[in-house]
Scaffold this motif. Structure first.
Motif, PDB file in Angstrom:
ATOM      1  N   MET A  37     -22.653 -29.361  38.841  1.00  0.00           N
ATOM      2  CA  MET A  37     -21.645 -28.297  38.877  1.00  0.00           C
ATOM      3  C   MET A  37     -20.745 -28.474  40.084  1.00  0.00           C
ATOM      4  O   MET A  37     -21.211 -28.813  41.165  1.00  0.00           O
ATOM      5  N   GLN A  38     -19.470 -28.240  39.878  1.00  0.00           N
ATOM      6  CA  GLN A  38     -18.485 -28.328  40.948  1.00  0.00           C
ATOM      7  C   GLN A  38     -17.639 -27.068  40.921  1.00  0.00           C
ATOM      8  O   GLN A  38     -17.537 -26.417  39.872  1.00  0.00           O
ATOM      9  N   PRO A  39     -17.030 -26.710  42.019  1.00  0.00           N
ATOM     10  CA  PRO A  39     -16.106 -25.568  41.996  1.00  0.00           C
ATOM     11  C   PRO A  39     -14.977 -25.825  40.985  1.00  0.00           C
ATOM     12  O   PRO A  39     -14.407 -26.901  40.929  1.00  0.00           O
ATOM     13  N   GLY A  40     -14.712 -24.822  40.157  1.00  0.00           N
ATOM     14  CA  GLY A  40     -13.690 -24.948  39.120  1.00  0.00           C
ATOM     15  C   GLY A  40     -14.272 -25.208  37.742  1.00  0.00           C
ATOM     16  O   GLY A  40     -13.564 -25.123  36.744  1.00  0.00           O
ATOM     17  N   SER A  41     -15.579 -25.505  37.657  1.00  0.00           N
ATOM     18  CA  SER A  41     -16.214 -25.755  36.353  1.00  0.00           C
ATOM     19  C   SER A  41     -16.443 -24.441  35.624  1.00  0.00           C
ATOM     20  O   SER A  41     -16.787 -23.426  36.230  1.00  0.00           O
ATOM     21  N   GLY A  42     -16.290 -24.460  34.329  1.00  0.00           N
ATOM     22  CA  GLY A  42     -16.589 -23.299  33.516  1.00  0.00           C
ATOM     23  C   GLY A  42     -18.056 -23.346  33.121  1.00  0.00           C
ATOM     24  O   GLY A  42     -18.576 -24.395  32.750  1.00  0.00           O
ATOM     25  N   ILE A  43     -18.735 -22.194  33.205  1.00  0.00           N
ATOM     26  CA  ILE A  43     -20.163 -22.158  32.885  1.00  0.00           C
ATOM     27  C   ILE A  43     -20.472 -20.970  31.989  1.00  0.00           C
ATOM     28  O   ILE A  43     -19.665 -20.049  31.831  1.00  0.00           O
ATOM     29  N   ARG A  44     -21.681 -21.007  31.395  1.00  0.00           N
ATOM     30  CA  ARG A  44     -22.227 -19.869  30.655  1.00  0.00           C
ATOM     31  C   ARG A  44     -23.601 -19.585  31.250  1.00  0.00           C
ATOM     32  O   ARG A  44     -24.426 -20.488  31.392  1.00  0.00           O
ATOM     33  N   THR A  45     -23.859 -18.351  31.603  1.00  0.00           N
ATOM     34  CA  THR A  45     -25.149 -17.987  32.174  1.00  0.00           C
ATOM     35  C   THR A  45     -26.172 -17.778  31.063  1.00  0.00           C
ATOM     36  O   THR A  45     -25.811 -17.718  29.876  1.00  0.00           O
ATOM     37  N   ILE A  46     -27.442 -17.630  31.442  1.00  0.00           N
ATOM     38  CA  ILE A  46     -28.473 -17.400  30.435  1.00  0.00           C
ATOM     39  C   ILE A  46     -28.315 -16.033  29.787  1.00  0.00           C
ATOM     40  O   ILE A  46     -28.831 -15.791  28.702  1.00  0.00           O
ATOM     41  N   GLY A  47     -27.554 -15.140  30.432  1.00  0.00           N
ATOM     42  CA  GLY A  47     -27.268 -13.830  29.851  1.00  0.00           C
ATOM     43  C   GLY A  47     -26.063 -13.841  28.934  1.00  0.00           C
ATOM     44  O   GLY A  47     -25.745 -12.848  28.298  1.00  0.00           O
ATOM     45  N   GLY A  48     -25.355 -14.978  28.841  1.00  0.00           N
ATOM     46  CA  GLY A  48     -24.211 -15.089  27.938  1.00  0.00           C
ATOM     47  C   GLY A  48     -22.880 -14.796  28.588  1.00  0.00           C
ATOM     48  O   GLY A  48     -21.874 -14.670  27.887  1.00  0.00           O
ATOM     49  N   MET A  49     -22.825 -14.687  29.917  1.00  0.00           N
ATOM     50  CA  MET A  49     -21.567 -14.408  30.600  1.00  0.00           C
ATOM     51  C   MET A  49     -20.858 -15.724  30.923  1.00  0.00           C
ATOM     52  O   MET A  49     -21.489 -16.675  31.382  1.00  0.00           O
TER      53      MET A  49
END
Length: 179
Positions: A37-49
């Motif tokens: 992971m790097q700053p600026g990457s799009g992610i999805r949390t385990i909660g779906g956010m």
């Protein structure tokens, strides 16, 4: 002890080894993904956010969830690191690749039929301008068929009513067949 009595234990230990090995492999892949992971990457949390990575620390990740909303999450709470195209498609509704393919799909299906305009203007009279109706019609609705024989069309509704009455089950009080 004989080999026959030890065989089930050997099989059980082998199955446990294979299951733990695959689980460790999945955990290692997830840890590698989180480390990339790097700053600026799009992610999805385990909660779906869905959020954007703002800062990555050893055990935590600072996420930008919207204007003025910064959230601190544990690294283990990150389910996936998304590609830029996928993140923009999900969060912003931007279809990057489909915009360039807009010229390939026509607005109407007339160009897909393969009929030329010269076929519409042929002079041999093979096609008439009347549209073809492929829907079902009742005998009472079609005036051309009902005008042929008025006596026959008058009998058809009576026959249809009798057939419908015969098809319906007879109503009883329920006690006549029970005894």
């Amino acid at each position: 002890m004989s080999l026959v009595t030890l065989l089930p234990f050997i099989v059980l230990i082998g199955a446990m080894f294979l299951m733990t090995r695959s689980a460790k492999k999945k955990q290692q892949q997830a840890a590698d993904m989180r480390d990339q992971m790097q700053p600026g990457s799009g992610i999805r949390t385990i909660g779906g956010m869905y959020a954007t990575v703002k800062e990555v620390n050893d055990d935590t990740v600072l996420l930008d969830a919207g204007p003025g909303v910064d959230l601190l999450f544990a690294k283990n709470a990150i389910a996936t690191v998304l590609s830029d195209d996928e993140y923009n498609r999900i969060v912003h509704g931007v279809e990057h690749d489909l915009k360039s393919d807009a010229d390939l799909v026509p607005d109407d299906a007339s160009s897909l039929t393969g009929a030329d305009e010269s076929a519409d203007t042929d002079t041999d009279g093979a096609s008439d301008d009347k549209p073809i109706d492929l829907g079902k019609k009742d005998a009472a609705e079609d005036p051309a068929e009902s005008a042929e024989d008025p006596a026959e069309s008058a009998e058809e509704p009576a026959d249809a009513a009798e057939a419908k009455a015969e098809d319906e089950p007879k109503k009883t009080d329920g006690d006549s067949e029970a005894k």
